[in-house]
Design a protein around this motif. Sequence first.
Motif, mmCIF file in Angstrom:
data_model
loop_
_atom_site.group_PDB
_atom_site.id
_atom_site.type_symbol
_atom_site.label_atom_id
_atom_site.label_comp_id
_atom_site.label_asym_id
_atom_site.label_seq_id
_atom_site.Cartn_x
_atom_site.Cartn_y
_atom_site.Cartn_z
ATOM 1 N N UNK A 24 -41.907 15.961 15.371
ATOM 2 C CA UNK A 24 -40.285 16.443 15.231
ATOM 3 C C UNK A 24 -39.331 15.510 14.992
ATOM 4 N N UNK A 25 -39.497 14.119 15.204
ATOM 5 C CA UNK A 25 -38.377 13.120 15.158
ATOM 6 C C UNK A 25 -38.257 12.703 13.603
ATOM 7 N N UNK A 26 -39.288 13.159 12.832
ATOM 8 C CA UNK A 26 -39.113 13.200 11.330
ATOM 9 C C UNK A 26 -38.340 13.868 10.692
ATOM 10 N N UNK A 27 -38.062 14.948 11.327
ATOM 11 C CA UNK A 27 -37.252 16.111 10.872
ATOM 12 C C UNK A 27 -35.758 16.280 10.799
ATOM 13 N N UNK A 28 -35.218 16.813 9.976
ATOM 14 C CA UNK A 28 -33.698 17.150 10.232
ATOM 15 C C UNK A 28 -33.557 18.540 10.682
ATOM 16 N N UNK A 29 -32.673 19.037 11.526
ATOM 17 C CA UNK A 29 -32.617 20.019 12.093
ATOM 18 C C UNK A 29 -32.324 21.497 11.127
ATOM 19 N N UNK A 30 -32.677 21.453 10.118
ATOM 20 C CA UNK A 30 -32.778 22.607 9.367
ATOM 21 C C UNK A 30 -34.505 22.777 8.662
ATOM 22 N N UNK A 31 -34.540 23.901 8.044
ATOM 23 C CA UNK A 31 -36.209 24.224 7.748
ATOM 24 C C UNK A 31 -35.910 24.531 6.095
ATOM 25 N N UNK A 32 -37.047 24.757 5.496
ATOM 26 C CA UNK A 32 -37.018 25.086 4.073
ATOM 27 C C UNK A 32 -36.395 26.248 3.720
ATOM 28 N N UNK A 33 -36.172 27.213 4.551
ATOM 29 C CA UNK A 33 -35.719 28.391 4.346
ATOM 30 C C UNK A 33 -34.338 28.199 4.242
ATOM 31 N N UNK A 34 -33.614 27.557 5.063
ATOM 32 C CA UNK A 34 -32.202 26.995 4.960
ATOM 33 C C UNK A 34 -31.875 26.167 3.638
ATOM 34 N N UNK A 35 -33.019 25.361 3.374
ATOM 35 C CA UNK A 35 -32.957 24.527 2.238
ATOM 36 C C UNK A 35 -32.781 25.410 0.829
ATOM 37 N N UNK A 36 -33.420 26.493 0.874
ATOM 38 C CA UNK A 36 -32.891 27.405 -0.382
ATOM 39 C C UNK A 36 -31.778 28.132 -0.324
ATOM 40 N N UNK A 37 -31.052 28.215 0.817
ATOM 41 C CA UNK A 37 -29.827 28.634 0.835
ATOM 42 C C UNK A 37 -28.840 27.677 0.458
ATOM 43 N N UNK A 38 -29.295 26.383 0.677
ATOM 44 C CA UNK A 38 -28.067 25.033 0.263
ATOM 45 C C UNK A 38 -27.904 25.154 -1.257
ATOM 46 N N UNK A 39 -28.967 25.880 -1.850
ATOM 47 C CA UNK A 39 -28.633 25.777 -3.550
ATOM 48 C C UNK A 39 -27.721 26.719 -4.001
ATOM 49 N N UNK A 40 -27.010 27.417 -2.881
ATOM 50 C CA UNK A 40 -26.060 28.404 -3.276
ATOM 51 C C UNK A 40 -24.509 27.646 -2.949
ATOM 52 N N UNK A 41 -24.633 26.418 -2.298
ATOM 53 C CA UNK A 41 -23.475 25.890 -2.064
ATOM 54 C C UNK A 41 -22.384 25.644 -3.345
#
Length: 489
Positions: free
Chosen positions: A143-160
Amino acid sequence: EFFFFQRYFVLDGGTLRYSKNQQDVSKGRIQGSLDVSLAVMTVNKKANRIDLDTGDILYHMKPAPSHGPPSVADSAAEYFDASDDIVWGSSSEVSDESGLSDGSTTNSEPEEGHGECLQLCKPLRLSCWFSPGKDLARVSMPAALNEPVNLLQRLCEELEYSELLDTACNTPDPFQRMVYIAAFAISGYSTATFRNRYKPFNPVLGETYECIREDRGFQFISEQVCHHPPISACHAQSENFTFWQDQRWKNKFWGKSLEIVPTGKVNVTLPKYGDHYEWNKVVTCIHNVLSQQRYLEHYGEVTIQNLKNSICSCKITFVKSRYWGSDTNKNEVQGTVLDQSGNVIHRFGGLWHEGIFCDTLPTPKCVWKPNPQPKDYLIYYGFSTFAMELNELTPDLKPLLPPTDTRLRPDQRMLEEGKVADADKMKDDIEEKQRERRKELSKKGEEHVPRFFKKAKDSSGQDVWLTNSTYWELRKNPGFANLDNVYLW
């Protein structure tokens, strides 16, 4: 391709020396050595393995079986076992904030929940192996290698930068409209500028995420519809546009770099003009992935087509940086809008992390540039303001969400709160529950059926995942709290 090395190792004063056998070591016949005084070394008891990160190469060392070295098939099966954790980090000089020093070093005491300090009281015969070119999609990471968002949220980031789609919707000229669609396609890569130190959480099968942005005029839903291969589907809608995609990522580890190859298509429709735009994504590569000098680049070609009107098309080239070139050509993007005969109508270009300029519009201008980063963004995983808002869970929102929503995922929330050891344990528990659900379905001869997306065919006959248009209706009436739900954690 696999490389296997069976050697006899002796740890002495921060140096790991090796030879073919114990006799050679005792006689001083050393084949080579590794300076591990600044390396991350951990003992993975569950896998009966020692993980050694020298900064340039990640070694996995296992006690050699009595019948000889491991077979390719056995090692491949073990490598792809998602129940195994591997340490994927850098040297002990990396700060705690980097999230990459989760293993104990040879010169320190072990931290709680972070493995053990390697102590070799006597020489051990070990098999050392690593696997360049292998797909890491099925490997569980700490878990320490992760950021506290996941790939589903990353898809939403494309709408920034969804305002680019709003602008396109209000641009009558189809060639100029294509320029704004292209700028939107490029804008989705800008989040990577400050995000090369961590990876997003992998969603578990059936996990969902919703995002309602009244200020931007859209609502978004995504779901993990398949686990092997991992497929994340999403759909967003507003008065001006509809946006959807299902993304399938292939991750290739090449020793010093990690290559992420997306295979899905992005779709945008503009109801006002009846347009349906479709385009591919380019390769993302993280260089020096096991060292502190990591950097990220995108390269490849994007082709945007209007499936409803062939009056124009667009080609965008993400230029691959030259090893001997200067920093001025890094992150370069070049694009053209073409008519049906292949004539160039508009040219645009720039840097995907700084902005895109088009000098062939009636008024030459910068058509897009990224928003300024918030204060102290570096200590918050490099998140933009938009990314920081993805995990927001207000008291009035929580009862409206299905229990599968990412905001309710405990390991991700623990990591956001700084509880790294707890997050790591919870992450293992969630993944184990996923394996148990998969086994139960297999026993029954059944397959997982996504709740909010359905499989269909796209214009080229390829399988795609489209919304079944039930999420928002169920959310409104009768509400997820009044339905039978799957509990993933």
